[in-house]
Write a protein that holds these residues in place. Structure first.
Motif, PDB file in Angstrom:
ATOM      1  N   UNK A  54       1.091  -1.310  -0.005  1.00  0.00           N
ATOM      2  CA  UNK A  54       0.033   0.047   0.081  1.00  0.00           C
ATOM      3  C   UNK A  54       0.981   1.177   0.044  1.00  0.00           C
ATOM      4  N   UNK A  55       0.370   2.247  -0.816  1.00  0.00           N
ATOM      5  CA  UNK A  55       1.262   3.457  -0.913  1.00  0.00           C
ATOM      6  C   UNK A  55       0.562   4.457   0.100  1.00  0.00           C
ATOM      7  N   UNK A  70      -5.935  11.056  -4.732  1.00  0.00           N
ATOM      8  CA  UNK A  70      -5.847   9.766  -4.871  1.00  0.00           C
ATOM      9  C   UNK A  70      -5.810   9.064  -6.070  1.00  0.00           C
ATOM     10  N   UNK A  71      -6.907   9.382  -6.852  1.00  0.00           N
ATOM     11  CA  UNK A  71      -6.845   8.730  -8.171  1.00  0.00           C
ATOM     12  C   UNK A  71      -5.785   9.214  -8.976  1.00  0.00           C
ATOM     13  N   UNK A  72      -5.397  10.464  -9.331  1.00  0.00           N
ATOM     14  CA  UNK A  72      -4.287  10.664  -9.917  1.00  0.00           C
ATOM     15  C   UNK A  72      -3.068  10.371  -9.593  1.00  0.00           C
ATOM     16  N   UNK A  73      -2.829  10.106  -8.168  1.00  0.00           N
ATOM     17  CA  UNK A  73      -1.485   9.441  -7.731  1.00  0.00           C
ATOM     18  C   UNK A  73      -1.419   8.005  -8.209  1.00  0.00           C
ATOM     19  N   UNK A  74      -2.783   7.344  -7.873  1.00  0.00           N
ATOM     20  CA  UNK A  74      -2.791   5.894  -8.542  1.00  0.00           C
ATOM     21  C   UNK A  74      -2.487   5.753  -9.787  1.00  0.00           C
ATOM     22  N   UNK A  75      -2.912   6.539 -10.920  1.00  0.00           N
ATOM     23  CA  UNK A  75      -2.669   6.471 -12.291  1.00  0.00           C
ATOM     24  C   UNK A  75      -1.239   6.959 -12.358  1.00  0.00           C
ATOM     25  N   UNK A  76      -0.703   7.838 -11.768  1.00  0.00           N
ATOM     26  CA  UNK A  76       0.687   8.214 -12.030  1.00  0.00           C
ATOM     27  C   UNK A  76       1.648   7.041 -11.547  1.00  0.00           C
ATOM     28  N   UNK A 134       0.991   3.695 -11.502  1.00  0.00           N
ATOM     29  CA  UNK A 134       0.754   2.691 -12.458  1.00  0.00           C
ATOM     30  C   UNK A 134       1.438   2.928 -13.552  1.00  0.00           C
ATOM     31  N   UNK A 135       1.376   4.216 -14.261  1.00  0.00           N
ATOM     32  CA  UNK A 135       2.184   4.398 -15.531  1.00  0.00           C
ATOM     33  C   UNK A 135       3.664   4.093 -15.404  1.00  0.00           C
ATOM     34  N   UNK A 136       4.059   4.332 -14.119  1.00  0.00           N
ATOM     35  CA  UNK A 136       5.582   3.969 -13.752  1.00  0.00           C
ATOM     36  C   UNK A 136       5.973   2.744 -13.194  1.00  0.00           C
ATOM     37  N   UNK A 173       1.895  -0.754  -9.715  1.00  0.00           N
ATOM     38  CA  UNK A 173       0.269  -0.592  -9.880  1.00  0.00           C
ATOM     39  C   UNK A 173      -0.356  -1.140  -8.178  1.00  0.00           C
ATOM     40  N   UNK A 174      -0.011  -0.368  -7.446  1.00  0.00           N
ATOM     41  CA  UNK A 174      -0.417  -0.726  -6.199  1.00  0.00           C
ATOM     42  C   UNK A 174      -1.557   0.298  -5.420  1.00  0.00           C
ATOM     43  N   UNK A 175      -2.093  -0.026  -4.503  1.00  0.00           N
ATOM     44  CA  UNK A 175      -3.254   0.709  -3.739  1.00  0.00           C
ATOM     45  C   UNK A 175      -2.771   1.752  -3.181  1.00  0.00           C
ATOM     46  N   UNK A 176      -3.366   3.168  -3.378  1.00  0.00           N
ATOM     47  CA  UNK A 176      -2.873   4.227  -2.902  1.00  0.00           C
ATOM     48  C   UNK A 176      -4.120   4.494  -1.861  1.00  0.00           C
ATOM     49  N   UNK A 177      -3.335   5.268  -0.638  1.00  0.00           N
ATOM     50  CA  UNK A 177      -4.154   5.677   0.370  1.00  0.00           C
ATOM     51  C   UNK A 177      -3.651   7.103   0.476  1.00  0.00           C
ATOM     52  N   UNK A 178      -4.409   8.019   0.417  1.00  0.00           N
ATOM     53  CA  UNK A 178      -4.017   9.447   0.894  1.00  0.00           C
ATOM     54  C   UNK A 178      -4.316   9.750   2.313  1.00  0.00           C
ATOM     55  N   UNK A 179      -3.476  10.410   2.833  1.00  0.00           N
ATOM     56  CA  UNK A 179      -3.620  11.057   4.425  1.00  0.00           C
ATOM     57  C   UNK A 179      -3.312  12.266   4.703  1.00  0.00           C
ATOM     58  N   UNK A 180      -3.728  12.793   5.809  1.00  0.00           N
ATOM     59  CA  UNK A 180      -3.285  14.053   6.128  1.00  0.00           C
ATOM     60  C   UNK A 180      -2.852  13.908   7.648  1.00  0.00           C
ATOM     61  N   UNK A 181      -1.750  14.638   8.211  1.00  0.00           N
ATOM     62  CA  UNK A 181      -1.256  14.398   9.417  1.00  0.00           C
ATOM     63  C   UNK A 181      -0.218  13.382   9.452  1.00  0.00           C
ATOM     64  N   UNK A 182      -0.133  12.854  10.914  1.00  0.00           N
ATOM     65  CA  UNK A 182       0.690  11.734  11.465  1.00  0.00           C
ATOM     66  C   UNK A 182       0.021  10.446  10.802  1.00  0.00           C
ATOM     67  N   UNK A 183       0.900   9.637  10.145  1.00  0.00           N
ATOM     68  CA  UNK A 183       0.720   8.343   9.400  1.00  0.00           C
ATOM     69  C   UNK A 183       0.558   7.123  10.462  1.00  0.00           C
ATOM     70  N   UNK A 184       0.654   7.416  11.796  1.00  0.00           N
ATOM     71  CA  UNK A 184       0.262   6.213  12.683  1.00  0.00           C
ATOM     72  C   UNK A 184      -0.912   5.658  12.647  1.00  0.00           C
TER      73      UNK A 184
END
Length: 217
Positions: free
Chosen positions: A91-92, A101-107, A109-111, A114-125
């Protein structure tokens, strides 16, 4: 049976960002960007004067809205993830607004990532803890370039192995290893080996000790 889990950051871990952000700031806004040492908010200047913090975050938002195609792969990152993906879920976890999230997932995958992307704000814990509850892996590894996120993950999910990786040399040379990380490795050739070793040994961080020879610092 559950698979091991890798949770990895994106910018300056999988993709170069600061060098491309700096080029765009210079071209489009006549702003100098010097992020040496990782002090991001203090790194922007115009005509020799610091750019006010109130302007910094809108500029960063603008980069991700229109300039993500500038970003390039960190050498070895895609190859390492292909190998890791053979034994583990990936998971990214990226600190961007949810609309990215959608744009980062596609970005990615093009490179070739091709893994799941989760966006986050603040501490990642807290986000890491939620992913652990969802995937229920026997062992998990977290990779990030920022010490604050290693500290957050150590607090909320201490059983996760934590690798501090900064792919941009101009930033890495001025940043000490994160105290809350188990290791600091700044290239994927060695980082991939470290991650694979943690995932294949199958033991959570709380049940193991990292020797000085494994530190990677």
């Amino acid at each position: 049976m559950s698979r091991p889990l890798l949770i990895t950051d994106c910018d300056e871990v999988l993709l170069h960002m600061v060098r491309h952000f700096g080029a765009w700031l210079h071209e489009a806004h006549a702003i100098r960007f010097a992020p040496e040492g990782g002090a991001f908010a203090d790194a922007l200047s115009r005509d020799g004067e610091p750019v006010p913090e109130a302007e910094v975050w809108p500029l960063l938002d603008g980069f991700f809205r229109t300039e993500m195609d500038r970003q390039t792969l960190v050498p070895g990152a895609a190859d390492a993830l292909r190998r890791i993906g053979g034994i583990a879920d990936i998971v990214v976890l990226t600190n961007l607004q949810d609309w990215c999230e959608e744009g980062r997932t596609a970005q990615l995958a093009r490179l070739g990532i091709p893994h799941r992307v989760r966006c986050n704000q603040g501490g990642k814990g807290p986000a890491v803890a939620r992913l652990l509850a969802e995937y229920r892996p026997d062992v998990a590894v977290f990779v990030d370039d920022l010490a604050v996120h290693h500290r957050s993950v150590a607090e909320h999910a201490p059983e996760v192995w934590r690798l501090h990786l900064i792919a941009e040399p101009t930033v890495a040379r001025g940043v000490d290893p994160a105290p809350a990380a188990h290791a600091r490795i700044d290239d994927w050739a060695d980082a991939g080996e470290w991650v694979m070793a943690r995932l294949t040994q199958g033991r959570p961080a709380l049940d193991a000790r990292v020797s000085a020879g494994e530190s990677g610092a």
